[in-house]
Structures are given as structure tokens and as C-alpha cells.
Design a protein around this motif. Sequence first.
Motif, mmCIF file in Angstrom:
data_model
loop_
_atom_site.group_PDB
_atom_site.id
_atom_site.type_symbol
_atom_site.label_atom_id
_atom_site.label_comp_id
_atom_site.label_asym_id
_atom_site.label_seq_id
_atom_site.Cartn_x
_atom_site.Cartn_y
_atom_site.Cartn_z
ATOM 1 N N THR A 1 3.512 18.724 -5.056
ATOM 2 C CA THR A 1 2.686 18.624 -3.852
ATOM 3 C C THR A 1 1.408 17.859 -4.169
ATOM 4 N N LEU A 2 0.901 18.043 -5.380
ATOM 5 C CA LEU A 2 -0.330 17.353 -5.771
ATOM 6 C C LEU A 2 -0.155 15.834 -5.732
ATOM 7 N N ALA A 3 0.924 15.345 -6.358
ATOM 8 C CA ALA A 3 1.155 13.897 -6.384
ATOM 9 C C ALA A 3 1.346 13.365 -4.967
ATOM 10 N N ILE A 4 1.981 14.179 -4.140
ATOM 11 C CA ILE A 4 2.203 13.746 -2.761
ATOM 12 C C ILE A 4 0.890 13.677 -2.000
ATOM 13 N N ILE A 5 0.016 14.656 -2.257
ATOM 14 C CA ILE A 5 -1.292 14.631 -1.587
ATOM 15 C C ILE A 5 -2.072 13.394 -2.028
ATOM 16 N N LEU A 6 -2.000 13.061 -3.315
ATOM 17 C CA LEU A 6 -2.673 11.843 -3.788
ATOM 18 C C LEU A 6 -2.175 10.627 -3.011
ATOM 19 N N GLN B 1 3.378 28.786 1.862
ATOM 20 C CA GLN B 1 4.335 28.510 0.784
ATOM 21 C C GLN B 1 5.416 27.527 1.210
ATOM 22 N N HIS B 2 5.703 27.541 2.503
ATOM 23 C CA HIS B 2 6.692 26.592 3.009
ATOM 24 C C HIS B 2 6.278 25.149 2.709
ATOM 25 N N LEU B 3 4.963 24.937 2.742
ATOM 26 C CA LEU B 3 4.484 23.566 2.531
ATOM 27 C C LEU B 3 4.674 23.115 1.082
ATOM 28 N N LEU B 4 4.733 24.081 0.170
ATOM 29 C CA LEU B 4 4.832 23.731 -1.248
ATOM 30 C C LEU B 4 6.274 23.520 -1.683
ATOM 31 N N MET B 5 7.205 24.082 -0.909
ATOM 32 C CA MET B 5 8.595 24.089 -1.363
ATOM 33 C C MET B 5 9.382 22.921 -0.787
ATOM 34 N N GLY B 6 10.427 22.568 -1.535
ATOM 35 C CA GLY B 6 11.395 21.590 -1.044
ATOM 36 C C GLY B 6 10.741 20.277 -0.655
ATOM 37 N N GLY B 7 11.283 19.629 0.325
ATOM 38 C CA GLY B 7 10.813 18.299 0.686
ATOM 39 C C GLY B 7 9.797 18.291 1.802
ATOM 40 N N SER C 1 2.818 26.396 -9.975
ATOM 41 C CA SER C 1 3.824 25.453 -10.475
ATOM 42 C C SER C 1 4.525 24.730 -9.325
ATOM 43 N N MET C 2 4.596 25.383 -8.155
ATOM 44 C CA MET C 2 5.168 24.656 -7.016
ATOM 45 C C MET C 2 4.215 23.565 -6.538
ATOM 46 N N PHE C 3 2.903 23.867 -6.631
ATOM 47 C CA PHE C 3 1.923 22.866 -6.207
ATOM 48 C C PHE C 3 1.884 21.704 -7.196
ATOM 49 N N MET C 4 1.880 22.032 -8.483
ATOM 50 C CA MET C 4 1.865 20.974 -9.487
ATOM 51 C C MET C 4 3.200 20.241 -9.531
ATOM 52 N N VAL D 1 0.845 -1.199 0.000
ATOM 53 C CA VAL D 1 0.000 0.000 0.000
ATOM 54 C C VAL D 1 0.878 1.247 0.000
ATOM 55 N N VAL D 2 1.969 1.211 0.767
ATOM 56 C CA VAL D 2 2.866 2.376 0.792
ATOM 57 C C VAL D 2 3.501 2.560 -0.586
ATOM 58 N N VAL D 3 3.939 1.443 -1.174
ATOM 59 C CA VAL D 3 4.546 1.534 -2.506
ATOM 60 C C VAL D 3 3.545 2.146 -3.494
ATOM 61 N N LEU D 4 2.307 1.666 -3.385
ATOM 62 C CA LEU D 4 1.243 2.185 -4.244
ATOM 63 C C LEU D 4 1.082 3.694 -4.069
ATOM 64 N N SER D 5 1.162 4.135 -2.833
ATOM 65 C CA SER D 5 0.949 5.553 -2.558
ATOM 66 C C SER D 5 2.099 6.398 -3.111
ATOM 67 N N LEU D 6 3.244 5.754 -3.358
ATOM 68 C CA LEU D 6 4.389 6.501 -3.880
ATOM 69 C C LEU D 6 4.382 6.576 -5.411
ATOM 70 N N ILE D 7 3.514 5.793 -6.034
ATOM 71 C CA ILE D 7 3.499 5.736 -7.499
ATOM 72 C C ILE D 7 3.206 7.101 -8.143
ATOM 73 N N PRO D 8 2.204 7.866 -7.661
ATOM 74 C CA PRO D 8 1.973 9.173 -8.298
ATOM 75 C C PRO D 8 3.225 10.052 -8.269
ATOM 76 N N ALA D 9 3.900 10.098 -7.118
ATOM 77 C CA ALA D 9 5.098 10.933 -7.015
ATOM 78 C C ALA D 9 6.189 10.414 -7.948
ATOM 79 N N LEU D 10 6.296 9.091 -8.044
ATOM 80 C CA LEU D 10 7.325 8.508 -8.922
ATOM 81 C C LEU D 10 7.039 8.841 -10.385
ATOM 82 N N LEU D 11 5.778 8.652 -10.796
ATOM 83 C CA LEU D 11 5.425 8.910 -12.190
ATOM 84 C C LEU D 11 5.617 10.375 -12.522
#
Lengths: 449, 381
Positions: free
Chosen positions: B243-248, B293-299, B228-231, B60-70
Motif C-alpha cells: 500500500t505504501l508504494a501505491i500511495i507513493l 483493513q479492506h483498503l490494505l488487502m488485495g488489489g 506488513s499489509m501496509f508495507m 508520468v503514469v509509468v513513473l508513478s508505477l515504478i515504486p510498486a514495480l520495484l
Amino acid sequence: MSNVIKIKKGLNINLIGEAEKNLKELSTDQYAIKPIDFIGVFPKMLVKEGEAVQAGTPIFVDKYRENIIFCSPVSGVIKEIKRGPKRMLLEVKITADGKDEAIDFGAENPKKLTREAVIDKLLKSGIWPFIRQRPYSVIANPDDTPKAIFISAFDTAPLAPDIDFVVNGNNKDFQTGIDALSMLTKGNIHLNLDAGVAHSSVFTNAKGVVINQFSGPHPTGNVGVQISRIDPINKGDIVWYLYPQDVLTIGRLFRKGIVDASRIIALTGSEVLQPAYYKTKIGVNIEALIYNNTTDVNKRLISGNVLTGDKLELDGYVGFYHTQVTVIPEGDYYEFLGWGLPGFKKFSVSRTFPAFMFKNRKYRLDTNYHGGLRAYVMTGEFEKVFPFDIYPLQLIKAILIEDIDLMENLGIYEVDEEDFALCEVVDTSKTEIQSIVRKGLDLMRKEMS
Amino acid sequence: MKFLRDFLDKQKPHFTKGGRFEKLHSTFDAFETFLFVPNKVTSSGAHIRDAIDMKRTMIVVVLSLIPALLFGIWNVGYQHYASHGMAYDFWPIIGFGLLKVLPILVVSYVVGLAIEFAFAQSRGHEVNEGFLVSGILIPLVMPPDVPLWMVALATAFAVIIGKEVFGGTGMNILNPALTARAFMFFAYPSEMSGDKIWIAEKADAFSGATPLGHLLVNEVDKLPTNLSMFMGTIPGSIGETSTLAIILGGLVLVITGVGSLRIILSVVAGGIGMGLLFNLWGANEYMNIPAYQHLLMGGFAFGAVFMATDPVTAAQTAKGKLIYGFLIGVMAILIRVFNPAYPEGMMLAILLMNVFAPLIDHYVVQANIKKRLKRVKAAVV
């Protein structure tokens, strides 16, 4: 009536095979008393194979507490004394002769006896072992005076028998039993009922008890949970507990003067063709109980419920304290990529399976582990099904490292292995939590004595 | 699947005690249980068990990482072509991204799993599934141009020093993926920081600074837009930008209950809280950027959702999780704004709180113990 004590944490597991409210008579001649049912007891045999016994004849005593006697539930002949590895006593099998002869201990009104006389009668008749104590869940010590006695009059475990149905009509036996118990403590006798359902007059008319109402999922019916909400156990406290059918047995001892080991046992589970209640006696043979009433699959026979019961072979016997037998399928199959497929039909508390969307579904569950043993990784799982003010994972780890002080501080006196049964079910790491907790309790008992 | 089962049943005796390949038992077991959930049945205690196991949890964790990976794969390609001033079609972008990301992924898995298998073998354990997640997390926190030998070295370091010396999955103190990241950061600082590394095969003339890089030198005006930081169409580590892929992915974790919502929310609360505090202070431009904005930037988002929630290294008690998460958020922003040597504070904040998590739990549990002792006293009086 009193306020309802609401318990939020826990889990009801809905299984197929609830017993119909249909009481059948079971006649068989095979019974057994199993020394392994009694935690911490080292049996010393008093009878030999082939000897004739009556209901109430002492079979064995505890080597270290010789006043605690275990008696035959029926009259008949000792058929076999079965031993296991290291000559451990497993079963004392008795073939009943059907004559129902019983030793007369004398009918008396317990209220007119002294405390000592009541205890003496219970000890001699072998009925004392029904009274157990917390902490440690072992047979009560007759020299102690408990701060309270608890009776849980409802069972929330999967497919549990309806205790109201079981005790119905036994008002006098129950009241006499309560009268006898009231001689044993200066504190209260707590009779705990589940809120929101109509109760048998056996309970509602009982005198000399404090009636408490509980609502919530399993393990609300566990006496340990109830004690923790009403009169929690601190270091040095002793609480005694027993169950309604045990109270009836005590009542019958005082009213009739004999050991009447009658028990109503619920035969339940998905592999039982016609789940029902059976009127029989303590220690009945399971083969007789399930005869011609189960499916053809490879089955797991359980004395007790699916959470805490004991695994039985076909020639096994129902446990001394058990009022339920459950038959479910064995899970000895391989499942291709079982962890990866959606698993629409699987039971899981976690939402990694779709099961959480079907709250009211009833399951036919088997005994497969669904995974391998791992170190503890997930956190917060146990807390959801563990309604104590105790940190379960921390306590389990304290037990694993045998840290006596830490175990005590984390509240081991308040719990029993059965309280951890749901933790064991939901554990992703598939560890044997109940046996860990049992080891912890045994260790504490040894250290504290 | 009958033939596969039959084949395994036939081979099994070779790998059990007395068999020819007895020493490879753990390896065989890992593959067998990967293909088939074992037929082991309960013997004592609860006779029925939940269908969940470690494999299910980890997948399930691996699955959740797929959007960020893609998204990371796409973004690596996109950033490369954009730096050269070329607008390319979708497929060449993906092609370039795959060329960069897949080797890192493969190296991370091969090195990590090989070590895991070897340790399980030597200990006689079953192979733990923990690395299935670490193996994908490690590439996602690497810059796209990282040399493969560094990935291999960092992974080996993380698995051996970060995890196995403590006893393997479940016993480690530090998050293995972040250990790999920190190892790279301190061992090869020039390869892991600066403006040049965040775009694969960047055109020289193009500034490749990340948003945090801009802020470090007070170039607030050069910040990309919030959108663009969010996308995630910004330079950065492979998986951290969107941030979007991470939220997914976060939704998958929270809905399945595998990731702790409690931790994620408290990290966010800590980050926003610290950001607002800096807004009040306002000593320089960095402090004045809006807290969100801090939430959108970096890691930050990636760390909050995938790193801080690692159940082994996080606090284990419910109250402890709140404190642990909040402090991660606070620390991350604090390090970002105050320490010019470490533009990215999230990694260090999480590692720091990993170390403190047992202490937090200790105090939470002690409070429970004190409550119990108080009850005893009350009962005596």
C-alpha cells in the motif's frame, strides 16, 4: 456600481511583449479588406482593379444578403483583387492616396432618427458588419431585433490591448455610438468592465447603458462568457455584440457623417522590439506595421491574439475585427526527448511540468504543437478553463458526430469558437477544437435557416 | 544529438509516401517522435499550445508505477526465500525477483507493442502511447509464477479485444490491463486463484494464502499484521501488495494532475462505507474486520489508484467520477465478502463500473440539458 460577477475558471497566459502605453502614428498607403474575415459571407465584387474609391465606397456585398455592404476604409485606388484556390476572394488591396476623401452620409443625431433610418445609415456606410450576433458569431441580420446588445470593454486574452487607453478622450463619439445602438434594441445595452481597475470616463460616464463588472481570468473578457452570466442565450434568442472601437466608428459616422476607419492597434509579442500602440486604419498592411521593429528569428505574424488570431504572411493585412497584432517565434524545431526531460522553462497548465511552481513567470512561447494528434484520452482538462455551464468535451464530440439535437441540447448557441481557445491550448490530444466548434456553428446555422 | 537528427532526416524520405518503406510509416514515426518532439507548428486556431502531450502524460503514469514495480520485484524474491524458511540478503532477493518479474514485463511489452504497431500501421495512425502504461500494469497484476505464454495470450487478448476492436486508445470501454487480468482469471482459474500461486516457487509445506484467502475461509487470526499489509511484505500479485508504494505512486499521479484525486477518494470512501456497513451487520467474521483493513488487502489500493483512474474507461464528468468511484469501492467490498468464488472483488468491480461509466455520464449530462430546457421555459413564461 453594480455587483461584481466573479468568474473562477479560466487561465491567464502571461507572455512577454505587452504593448507600452505609447501611441504612435502609422503612415502607410497599403490597406485591404478581406472577405474571409466575415464568417458566412459570400462576397460579390462591386469594384474592379484600378478603380478609384473613397472612404465609404462599397467594395463588395454579401451575395445572399445584398443589403450588407462592405466599404473601403480609405480613399485611393483598388490595387489588386487577390484570389485563392477555387477563385475564393482573399484580399481586396487598396493603395491610399492620402487625400482622405470620404463619401458624405450626413451628420445626424441618431436619437432623432427612426430605427429604420439608423439601420439604413449603418448599412449604407458599410459600418453594419461591426455589429455581430450570437449565436453563430456572424454579422447581425438587420431584420432581427436583439434581446440585448453586449459590449465587452476589456480584453483578457494574452497581451491584449488596454481598451481604456485606446478609447480615452473619445467620450462624444462613444456616447453617440451608444445612442445609435440604443435605437436598435428594446432591451439593455450591457457595457461590461473589469472590476478593480480605474476606468476611462468614456465608459464610466456613458449614458443609456447597463454597466456590469467582471473579475476573473481569461476568457472573462469574452463577450460569450459575459452573455452567459447576464442574459444567457436560449434557443431562438438573438443577442448582438460589438467592441468599443466599433462603437467609436459608429459614433463618428453619426457625428461627422463619414466613414472614419481609424483604429488603434496594439503591436505586441516577444519578437517585437518596441511593443506599442499604433493609430492607423482598418485593414492596415502588416509589413508597414512591424517595419524595423522585430527580431531576426523566424516569426509567426498574427492578426489578433495568440489564442484566436489569424496567421498572416509578411504581405498580409490586419483583420477587420482585430485591434491587436502579435509576433511570436515559429516553433519549427525538433526537440530531443522533449517529452521526457524535466522542462523547467516550458509552459504548461498541467503539473507534469514544473511550470506550475512559477505562477508569475512570463513566457516567450512559440508555435510548436509539442506533440502529435491523438484520440481524446484525458478528461477534466477542458472544464478547468471553460467557464460555462456546458460540458465541453461532450459538446465537441456531439459536433464531431454532427448530432444537431445533441449540439442544441448541450448548449452550442451560447458559445463561440473563441470560448474554446483555451481548451485547444491545454488539450493533451492536440486537436483543433476551435475549427471543430466553428464547423458545428456553421452546421447549426445552416440547419436552422 | 545532431548526428541522430541528421540520420533520421536522411532516413525519413524512405518512410514517407512513395518511399521504399512507405508501409512502415507509423513505426518510423513512433521512433522518431519518441526521440524528438516533432517540429510541427500550429496553422489555425490557438497559435500556442501547452507543452503537455500524450507521451508526457503516459510517462508520468509509468513513473508513478515504478515504486510498486520495484517493491514487487523485491517482494517476489523475499516471499520465495521466506517460504523456504531462509533469510537472504538484499541482492539475492532482488536477483530472484528480477528473474521472475523481468520476463513477464518484457513479454507484456513486446506482445502488446507489436500489436499496437501493427494496428497503427494498418490504420495509418500514429502509434498511441497508451500501451506504455498497460504494458507495465499487466505484469503488476499477475501472480509471480504465471507462465509466460499465458501473459502473452492475455496481453494479446486485452489489446485486440479490449482495445483495438473499439478503435484503439481513447475508444476502449474496458481497462486493457484489467481485461488481461480478467481473461486469465476466467480462462485459467486454477493458475489464477488458490493458495499456491502467490509465491514464486513456493516451498510445498508453506501456506501461501493471501490475506483475502485467509478471510475467505474465516481465518481472521491468520491475517498478517496491518503493518506488513501496509508495507506489502505479504503474498499477492506482483505489484499490488505494498500500500505504501501505491500511495507513493498515487501522490505522483495526483500532484501532476494526471490521475483524478476525485476518483481515488471516492473509491476509498465507497470501500470504507461498505466496510462500515458490514461492521454494523456483522453476520460473520469477515464482516467484522475493521473497514480500513479492506483498503490494505488485495488489489483495492492498486485498483483505486492505477486502474479506476484510467481516464478513458472512467466516467468523464466531474459528478460522474464521484458516483463511478464510490460504486467501485462499494462493489469491490461487496463482491469480496459475499462471493466465495471471487476472493478479489476489485477487478470485477472496476470492470463492471467501466461498463456503467458511460451510463453515469449520460445521466449527469442529461441533468445539465434539463437545466437548460428549464431556463427556456422560464424565459418564455
